[in-house]
Enzyme design. Structure first.
Site, PDB file in Angstrom:
ATOM      1  N   PRO A   2       0.804  -1.217   0.000  1.00  5.77           N
ATOM      2  CA  PRO A   2       0.000   0.000   0.000  1.00  5.77           C
ATOM      3  C   PRO A   2       0.838   1.269   0.000  1.00  5.77           C
ATOM      4  CG  PRO A   2       0.154  -0.852   2.215  1.00  5.77           C
ATOM      5  CD  PRO A   2       1.009  -1.732   1.360  1.00  5.77           C
ATOM      6  N   CYS A   3       0.138   2.418  -0.139  1.00  7.50           N
ATOM      7  CA  CYS A   3       0.651   3.767   0.123  1.00  7.50           C
ATOM      8  C   CYS A   3       1.355   4.421  -1.067  1.00  7.50           C
ATOM      9  CB  CYS A   3       1.580   3.808   1.336  1.00  7.50           C
ATOM     10  SG  CYS A   3       0.857   3.086   2.822  1.00  7.50           S
ATOM     11  N   THR A   4       1.210   5.748  -1.138  1.00 10.79           N
ATOM     12  CA  THR A   4       1.934   6.596  -2.085  1.00 10.79           C
ATOM     13  C   THR A   4       2.325   7.866  -1.347  1.00 10.79           C
ATOM     14  OG1 THR A   4       0.514   5.770  -3.878  1.00 10.79           O
ATOM     15  CG2 THR A   4       1.898   7.681  -4.358  1.00 10.79           C
TER      16      THR A   4
END
Length: 522
Positions: A2-4
């Site tokens: 996940p995540c940016t």
């Protein structure tokens, strides 16, 4: 994974603020409800035990107050996500990163090893705790630091001593600087100061592409690292950088001499990965963020474009073509390849193209935290934490001053129960209803976003003016109370707008249900 993450140096932002922004996304098939809390010194634990790693550590007795965006359900730990402390230092943790077998073989991750058998029985082996990870980092670091650099140093010391069970990137900022730390193996780490006039894009892939060991081992002006990083690289032949003829290179653990090319290497090549998975899941996001923020710097769509969605050499940082705003940040972190054949909501392209890459604005966003430390404002009111929940293409931001003792109820009362009294659940309901009818509903959502972001900016300006006016409306001791009231007021304004949007989206989606029929009984 996940995540940016998007980082904006102070000379690249519209108001001179360093900006740290990250979407916390859950794993595929799961959603983690989030809430916003303010952790006061008396509420911070003095002895901490992680849930996933089951490692215990004693903590200092002088914590600062700080904000946090923990999981509403603490069954897997706190997962503080992002926050700002009373010293106006911000932290975002973490961006999950890739690695390679050479690194993980040289410095294995510190994973929990369960006990075998019962104590006293033959063959019993006691439990071996794992290292610390994303569930722990904000709680273990943010209350004890007074600068971004101190954040790197404290977390680096914890990693060296206790290790980690995952590869992660962590951001720290203060009123001047942003530092970005990447874990490289179970105990090793590197960190770089973000150039003041650059932005950084991080899409779940180890990103730093140039590192100066001499600086890390010396003044540490722009680079910091594990004390034994040079020896680690040399012993395990991890440095893959080709150097000019005559360069000293990494022949041992000592200094490499005067030739700077002997101490500068590419960590992305040494510690990261370039797999087909990266070319579908990671690099397209960096490519799209950079083409959005530097639209004319390259011919992004040419057949021989220098950078494509699967390019392994996208720069870690770039100078934008103009100064960046909070709206630029949230737009980039909400994007889904608009204007290309890869947009899942567009009629352009084939179905395969529309599903080719992992969007930045994805269904499984838990929270977006944009951390803004405004150096030209008084210390008592310079820190802002902008918050949104659920899928970014369909939500909005609520600004929150962080020099307060409690968060607005609309942000802080999320539970497992779905309720429109929670900003998290209202945002998730809107996104789920709107997604199937994107073309019909997105104009309404865009109007909502325009109005609520304007409300947010107006609330911030009004509070800033009250603080600047000083006595008697806002003497120094009452500033936290003033900011608490400002937070609550804007949260309730946006709550009203969100309730109206949910009603409108529900009405439109109901009228577009598959089992609709136009003939009516009247």
């Amino acid at each position: 994974m996940p995540c940016t993450t998007l980082l904006v140096g102070r000379k690249a932002s519209a108001d001179g603020s360093p900006i740290v922004a990250r979407t916390e996304d859950s794993s595929n098939g799961s959603f983690d409800p989030k809430r916003v809390v303010v952790v006061r010194p008396e509420d911070q634990p003095r002895t901490y035990t992680s849930v996933l790693g089951r490692r215990t550590i004693d903590l200092p007795d002088d914590p600062l107050r700080y904000t946090s965006v923990p999981n509403a359900l603490p069954d897997e730990g706190i997962w503080g996500c992002a926050g700002i402390n009373a010293a106006n230092v911000a932290m975002s943790a973490t961006e999950t990163l890739t690695s390679n077998p050479r690194v993980l073989g040289a410095d294995p991750l510190v994973e929990l090893v369960p006990a075998v058998g019962a104590e006293g029985e033959p063959g019993h082996r006691p439990e071996q705790p794992g290292g610390f990870g994303e569930e722990d980092f904000v709680t273990l670091v943010l209350p004890y630091i007074r600068s971004a650099r101190e954040g790197v140093e404290r977390l680096g010391a914890l990693l060296t001593e206790h290790g980690t069970y995952e590869m992660n990137g962590i951001a720290f900022s203060d009123a001047q600087d942003i530092w970005w730390l990447e874990t490289v193996g179970g105990h090793h780490w590197i960190a770089r100061r973000v150039p003041e006039d650059h932005y950084v894009t991080m899409p779940n892939q180890l990103g730093i592409d140039s590192f100066d060991l001499e600086d890390a081992e010396g003044a540490g002006r722009d680079h910091l690292a594990s004390p034994d990083l040079r020896a680690f690289l040399a012993t395990h032949h991890l440095d893959l950088t080709l150097r000019r003829s005559g360069s000293t290179g990494f022949s041992g653990a000592g200094p490499t001499g005067a030739d700077a090319t002997g101490s500068t290497f590419n960590p992305r090549e040494a510690f990261g990965s370039h797999t087909e998975h990266d070319h579908v899941y990671n690099t397209p996001r960096a490519w799209y963020m950079q083409r959005t923020l530097n639209p004319t710097s390259e011919d992004w769509d040419a057949p021989d474009a220098p950078h494509r969605p699967d390019s392994d050499d996208l720069p870690w940082s770039r100078r934008p073509e103009r100064k960046l705003t909070i709206e630029d940040v949230t737009d980039v972190l909400s994007s889904h390849y608009q204007g290309t054949v890869f947009d899942p909501y567009s009629p352009r392209g084939t179905d395969a193209e529309r599903r080719a890459f992992r969007p930045i604005g994805i269904n499984r966003h838990n929270a977006l935290a944009i951390l803004q430390i405004r150096p030209d404002l008084p210390e008592a009111s310079r820190a802002l934490q902008w918050i949104s929940f659920a899928s970014n293409p369909f939500n909005t931001l609520i600004p929150m001053f962080t020099n307060v003792d409690e968060a607005p109820a609309y942000l802080g009362t999320t539970t497992a129960e779905v309720s429109t009294g929670s900003f998290y659940w209202s945002s998730r309901l809107i996104a789920a209803l709107a997604d199937a009818h994107y073309a019909q509903i997105i104009p309404t959502i865009e109007r909502y976003q325009l109005k609520t972001l304007a409300l947010g900016h107006a609330a911030v300006h009004a509070a800033d003016e009250q603080v600047a006016a000083g006595a008697p409306s806002a003497p120094e001791g009452s500033i936290p109370a003033l900011l608490t009231e400002a937070n609550t007021t804007v949260a309730e304004q946006i709550r009203s707008e969100t309730d109206q949007l949910l009603s409108s989206v529900l009405f439109t989606a109901s009228n577009l249900m598959t089992n609709r029929f136009s003939r009516s009984d009247g």
